[in-house]
Design a protein around this motif. Structure first.
Motif, PDB file in Angstrom:
ATOM      1  N   ALA A  71       0.733  -1.099   0.012  1.00 36.69           N
ATOM      2  CA  ALA A  71       0.064  -0.120   0.050  1.00 36.69           C
ATOM      3  C   ALA A  71       0.774   1.486   0.121  1.00 36.69           C
ATOM      4  N   ARG A  72       0.225   2.317  -0.590  1.00 36.81           N
ATOM      5  CA  ARG A  72       1.007   3.609  -0.267  1.00 36.81           C
ATOM      6  C   ARG A  72       0.167   4.282   1.056  1.00 36.81           C
ATOM      7  N   ALA A  73       1.062   4.243   2.058  1.00 32.40           N
ATOM      8  CA  ALA A  73       0.414   4.784   3.331  1.00 32.40           C
ATOM      9  C   ALA A  73       0.609   6.210   3.918  1.00 32.40           C
ATOM     10  N   VAL A  74      -0.346   6.658   4.467  1.00 37.28           N
ATOM     11  CA  VAL A  74      -0.297   7.933   5.104  1.00 37.28           C
ATOM     12  C   VAL A  74      -0.642   8.019   6.470  1.00 37.28           C
ATOM     13  N   GLY A  75       0.213   8.347   7.400  1.00 34.01           N
ATOM     14  CA  GLY A  75       0.033   8.109   8.549  1.00 34.01           C
ATOM     15  C   GLY A  75      -0.220   9.587   9.300  1.00 34.01           C
ATOM     16  N   ILE A  76      -1.501   9.675  10.057  1.00 35.06           N
ATOM     17  CA  ILE A  76      -1.837  11.023  10.760  1.00 35.06           C
ATOM     18  C   ILE A  76      -1.938  10.681  12.175  1.00 35.06           C
ATOM     19  N   ASP A  77      -1.236  11.772  12.835  1.00 36.45           N
ATOM     20  CA  ASP A  77      -1.337  11.568  14.365  1.00 36.45           C
ATOM     21  C   ASP A  77      -1.456  12.896  14.958  1.00 36.45           C
ATOM     22  N   LEU A  78      -2.143  13.180  16.103  1.00 34.32           N
ATOM     23  CA  LEU A  78      -2.284  14.374  16.888  1.00 34.32           C
ATOM     24  C   LEU A  78      -0.698  14.869  17.633  1.00 34.32           C
ATOM     25  N   SER A  79       0.087  13.990  17.742  1.00 38.53           N
ATOM     26  CA  SER A  79       1.184  14.031  18.396  1.00 38.53           C
ATOM     27  C   SER A  79       2.560  14.626  17.714  1.00 38.53           C
ATOM     28  N   PRO A  80       2.881  15.659  17.501  1.00 36.09           N
ATOM     29  CA  PRO A  80       4.218  15.894  16.706  1.00 36.09           C
ATOM     30  C   PRO A  80       5.243  14.784  17.006  1.00 36.09           C
ATOM     31  N   GLY A  81       5.657  14.526  18.440  1.00 34.69           N
ATOM     32  CA  GLY A  81       6.694  13.724  18.785  1.00 34.69           C
ATOM     33  C   GLY A  81       6.377  12.369  18.216  1.00 34.69           C
ATOM     34  N   MET A  82       5.198  11.821  17.887  1.00 40.05           N
ATOM     35  CA  MET A  82       5.068  10.343  17.371  1.00 40.05           C
ATOM     36  C   MET A  82       5.158  10.767  15.961  1.00 40.05           C
ATOM     37  N   VAL A  83       5.049  12.000  15.305  1.00 41.19           N
ATOM     38  CA  VAL A  83       5.144  12.073  13.975  1.00 41.19           C
ATOM     39  C   VAL A  83       6.706  12.023  13.586  1.00 41.19           C
ATOM     40  N   ALA A  84       7.386  12.654  14.712  1.00 41.64           N
ATOM     41  CA  ALA A  84       8.834  12.633  14.125  1.00 41.64           C
ATOM     42  C   ALA A  84       9.352  11.401  14.615  1.00 41.64           C
ATOM     43  N   GLU A  85       8.810  10.510  15.415  1.00 41.26           N
ATOM     44  CA  GLU A  85       9.435   9.331  15.447  1.00 41.26           C
ATOM     45  C   GLU A  85       9.060   8.552  14.140  1.00 41.26           C
ATOM     46  N   GLY A  86       7.875   8.621  13.842  1.00 37.20           N
ATOM     47  CA  GLY A  86       7.485   7.989  12.563  1.00 37.20           C
ATOM     48  C   GLY A  86       8.409   8.064  11.302  1.00 37.20           C
ATOM     49  N   ARG A  87       8.508   9.462  11.226  1.00 38.73           N
ATOM     50  CA  ARG A  87       9.628   9.955  10.112  1.00 38.73           C
ATOM     51  C   ARG A  87      10.774   9.456  10.219  1.00 38.73           C
ATOM     52  N   ARG A  88      11.279   9.427  11.294  1.00 41.76           N
ATOM     53  CA  ARG A  88      12.806   8.898  11.376  1.00 41.76           C
ATOM     54  C   ARG A  88      12.829   7.410  11.421  1.00 41.76           C
ATOM     55  N   ARG A  89      11.877   6.682  11.745  1.00 42.09           N
ATOM     56  CA  ARG A  89      12.014   5.276  11.611  1.00 42.09           C
ATOM     57  C   ARG A  89      11.412   4.674  10.363  1.00 42.09           C
ATOM     58  N   HIS A  90      10.541   5.129   9.563  1.00 38.86           N
ATOM     59  CA  HIS A  90       9.781   4.672   8.627  1.00 38.86           C
ATOM     60  C   HIS A  90       9.903   5.821   7.463  1.00 38.86           C
ATOM     61  N   PRO A  91      10.618   6.120   6.740  1.00 42.05           N
ATOM     62  CA  PRO A  91      10.895   6.999   5.566  1.00 42.05           C
ATOM     63  C   PRO A  91       9.967   6.376   4.518  1.00 42.05           C
ATOM     64  N   GLY A  92       9.573   5.292   4.461  1.00 49.32           N
ATOM     65  CA  GLY A  92       8.695   5.083   3.295  1.00 49.32           C
ATOM     66  C   GLY A  92       7.150   5.389   3.586  1.00 49.32           C
TER      67      GLY A  92
END
Length: 213
Positions: A71-92
């Motif tokens: 899939a082409r996935a888009v993650g959406i979260d309320l927390s900027p900290g969670m979003v930052a972790e996601g971008r760092r860990r999952h560049p795809g």
């Protein structure tokens, strides 16, 4: 983005635990075969070429799993900290910061969406608006997979893994969630309940798969 109700407390709490949450739960799907099967079903039934949203994506491990399924996935979260972790860990995965009541997405942008243990932080009166908003961002016949803990209690956390937080976990009734989804314009295709696994919090869990009518 305006805060809704106590969402500022939810945001701060998840910012506080973001790194540890990601470290502890990055591989949680390995022990959840039913969750993996439902996510695979979601991807298989998504219109080809349309993105799948992971609503309340946390550090992005579920969205990354969706990418692994093609899939082409888009993650959406309320927390900027969670979003930052996601971008760092999952560049795809593409990540966006946003609230379930005002999603950062165009009308009909997504072919399907998952909201796993995300609506448990909403106040009861926010559930219907959140489902209406999910309906808005899905294409016609797009699917929404929702999971939650079953019951009537509200569990409050002031401390989580040694961090100060302010979080309510609201348990929900499957009939109530299904009825609200239908009120929001969905047709419920499937509902399922299961017992907890040995390494999970000992709560019964529900899954509802709904289609944008």
């Amino acid at each position: 983005m305006a805060d809704h109700g106590d969402h500022a407390a939810v945001r701060r709490s998840y910012d506080t635990v973001a790194g540890e949450y990601a470290d502890r739960l990055h591989d949680e799907l390995d022990a959840k075969p039913l969750d993996r099967a439902l996510l695979a079903c979601l991807v298989e039934r998504t219109e080809p070429g349309t993105p799948v949203a992971d609503l309340g994506c946390g550090p992005g491990h579920v969205a990354s799993h969706l990418v692994g399924l093609g899939a082409r996935a888009v993650g959406i979260d309320l927390s900027p900290g969670m979003v930052a972790e996601g971008r760092r860990r999952h560049p795809g995965v593409e990540f966006r910061e946003g609230d379930l009541l005002s999603l950062p997405a165009e009308d009909g942008e997504f072919g399907s969406a998952a909201a796993l243990y995300t609506i448990i932080h909403l106040a009861p009166e926010e559930l219907l608006p959140a489902f209406v908003e999910a309906h808005r961002v899905l294409r016609p016949d797009g699917l929404l997979l929702v999971s939650f803990h079953i019951g009537t209690e509200v569990r409050h956390l002031d401390e989580w893994w040694g961090h100060d937080v302010d979080l309510d976990f609201r348990f929900l009734a499957t009939d109530d969630v299904a009825a609200l989804l239908e009120q929001a314009g969905f047709t419920v295709d499937m509902r399922m309940e299961r017992a907890p696994g040995p390494d999970e919090a000992q709560t019964r869990r529900a899954y509802v798969l709904a289609r944008r009518a």
